[in-house]
Design a protein around this motif. Structure first.
Motif, PDB file in Angstrom:
ATOM      1  N   VAL A 113       1.142  -1.278   0.192  1.00  0.00           N
ATOM      2  CA  VAL A 113       0.360  -0.252  -0.012  1.00  0.00           C
ATOM      3  C   VAL A 113       0.846   1.397   0.089  1.00  0.00           C
ATOM      4  N   ILE A 114       2.143   1.375   0.622  1.00  0.00           N
ATOM      5  CA  ILE A 114       3.406   2.166   0.689  1.00  0.00           C
ATOM      6  C   ILE A 114       3.545   2.915  -0.610  1.00  0.00           C
ATOM      7  N   ILE A 115       3.709   1.382  -1.074  1.00  0.00           N
ATOM      8  CA  ILE A 115       4.388   1.540  -2.429  1.00  0.00           C
ATOM      9  C   ILE A 115       3.150   2.040  -3.834  1.00  0.00           C
ATOM     10  N   ALA A 116       2.228   1.771  -3.612  1.00  0.00           N
ATOM     11  CA  ALA A 116       1.346   2.036  -4.367  1.00  0.00           C
ATOM     12  C   ALA A 116       0.821   3.960  -4.326  1.00  0.00           C
ATOM     13  N   ALA A 133      -1.839   6.854  14.119  1.00  0.00           N
ATOM     14  CA  ALA A 133      -1.614   5.099  14.342  1.00  0.00           C
ATOM     15  C   ALA A 133      -1.656   4.336  16.111  1.00  0.00           C
ATOM     16  N   GLY A 134      -2.294   4.065  16.324  1.00  0.00           N
ATOM     17  CA  GLY A 134      -2.268   3.082  17.453  1.00  0.00           C
ATOM     18  C   GLY A 134      -3.289   2.353  17.937  1.00  0.00           C
ATOM     19  N   ASP A 219      -5.397   2.743  22.194  1.00  0.00           N
ATOM     20  CA  ASP A 219      -6.173   2.838  21.209  1.00  0.00           C
ATOM     21  C   ASP A 219      -6.917   1.190  21.259  1.00  0.00           C
ATOM     22  N   ARG A 220      -7.939   0.882  21.943  1.00  0.00           N
ATOM     23  CA  ARG A 220      -8.395  -0.623  22.132  1.00  0.00           C
ATOM     24  C   ARG A 220      -8.556  -1.421  20.213  1.00  0.00           C
ATOM     25  N   GLN A 221      -9.086   0.121  19.627  1.00  0.00           N
ATOM     26  CA  GLN A 221      -9.036  -0.528  17.913  1.00  0.00           C
ATOM     27  C   GLN A 221      -8.034  -0.376  17.228  1.00  0.00           C
ATOM     28  N   PRO A 222      -6.749  -1.420  16.935  1.00  0.00           N
ATOM     29  CA  PRO A 222      -5.689  -0.993  16.211  1.00  0.00           C
ATOM     30  C   PRO A 222      -5.845  -0.652  14.912  1.00  0.00           C
ATOM     31  N   ILE A 240      -3.703  -1.695   8.001  1.00  0.00           N
ATOM     32  CA  ILE A 240      -4.684  -2.268   7.906  1.00  0.00           C
ATOM     33  C   ILE A 240      -5.425  -3.495   7.736  1.00  0.00           C
ATOM     34  N   LYS A 241      -6.073  -2.941   7.102  1.00  0.00           N
ATOM     35  CA  LYS A 241      -6.475  -3.108   6.276  1.00  0.00           C
ATOM     36  C   LYS A 241      -6.260  -3.700   5.209  1.00  0.00           C
TER      37      LYS A 241
END
Length: 294
Positions: A113-116, A133-134, A219-222, A240-241
């Protein structure tokens, strides 16, 4: 290739597993017993007896500088890959660049994704970028008391800014060298002993006049998310996704297990450009020092 790994923790074991599966001969330097690979307790013995072609420094962050100094003192001159961050902090007397080639293991540079994203931003005018980020520290190492981990302690090199310094490196990798405008970090929860668990920074670069980075252990939701405002519309990234969204059009880019590490290993062992170099690694440490002074 003979590869010596300094450190026998989870990240050192990952490097060893992946590089062994790629056909390399592995040795590990550790005071703890080494399973599956040749083990050494003395760096001098490892360099003399194993004769490594490449070294990976995967010790705790607070030992990175000492391990690099020891390699230099023993005359090692081949390439070294250091786990991120390069150093816990910049020494008061400054730091001298080693004679040996040193790169930093910011593997998320090799996330597809970073490359894209880098390709999607080519030729675009960027107005602003927000990076967050958390993840709750209790989720990082299941089965271990989070207060006993190095992340919880400043002395061991912990703290969210250094643990999540991937975001500092990715920002400079995607947007160019960073200038810090202002920042704040603090321990606001009870997930650490004394290290910061939340931090925010406002920065700029030559390609983006306003960059905000928010990092947390709470953050409990990464999440690992970017929002980039460009002249042609918004671009969003979810690492993450593994998705990239351009003007609301979402693309999921497949990410195989350990893919970022495998791509990074291939690049550093082949001597390719792309991995984080010494100067970029130092820039990330300088930035971390300013956001969360030790």
């Amino acid at each position: 290739m003979r590869i010596l790994i300094i450190g026998n923790g989870s990240i050192g074991n990952r490097h060893a597993r992946l590089l062994a599966s790629a056909g390399h001969e592995i040795a590990v330097l550790s005071a703890r017993p080494v399973v599956d690979h040749r083990g050494f307790t003395s760096l001098e013995d490892a360099l003399t007896d194993f004769l490594p072609d490449f070294v990976i420094v995967a010790s705790v962050t607070s030992r990175h500088g000492a391990d690099l100094d020891a390699l230099s003192a023993l005359g090692y001159s081949k390439s070294v890959l250091v786990e991120k961050p390069l150093l816990q902090t910049i020494p008061k007397g400054g730091i001298t660049k080693p004679a040996m080639p040193v790169q930093v293991a910011y593997n998320l540079r090799f996330h597809p994704v970073i490359i894209a994203l880098r390709k999607a931003l080519e030729g675009k005018t960027i107005f602003a970028t927000h990076i967050i980020a958390g993840q709750h520290l209790s989720q990082w190492r299941p089965g271990r008391d989070m207060l006993s981990t190095y992340s919880a302690s400043k002395a061991a090199g912990g703290g969210v800014v250094r643990d999540l310094s991937h975001e500092l490196d990715l920002a400079q990798h995607v947007l160019g060298p960073l200038s810090l405008i202002t920042s704040h970090s603090a321990r606001v929860g009870n997930v650490t002993v004394d290290s910061e668990d939340v931090a925010a920074a406002i920065l700029s670069s030559t390609s983006c006049p306003l960059i905000t980075i928010h990092l947390n252990y709470l953050d409990r939701q990464p999440r690992r998310h970017w929002l980039i405002i460009t002249e042609t519309g918004p671009i969003e990234v979810d690492l993450i996704k593994s998705t990239l969204s351009i003007n609301g059009n979402v693309e999921t880019i497949p990410l195989a297990p350990d893919e970022t590490y495998k791509r990074m290993h291939q690049a550093v062992l082949a001597g390719e450009t792309g991995p984080c170099d010494w100067d970029e690694g130092i820039a990330a440490v300088v930035l971390a020092d300013r956001i969360a002074p030790l």
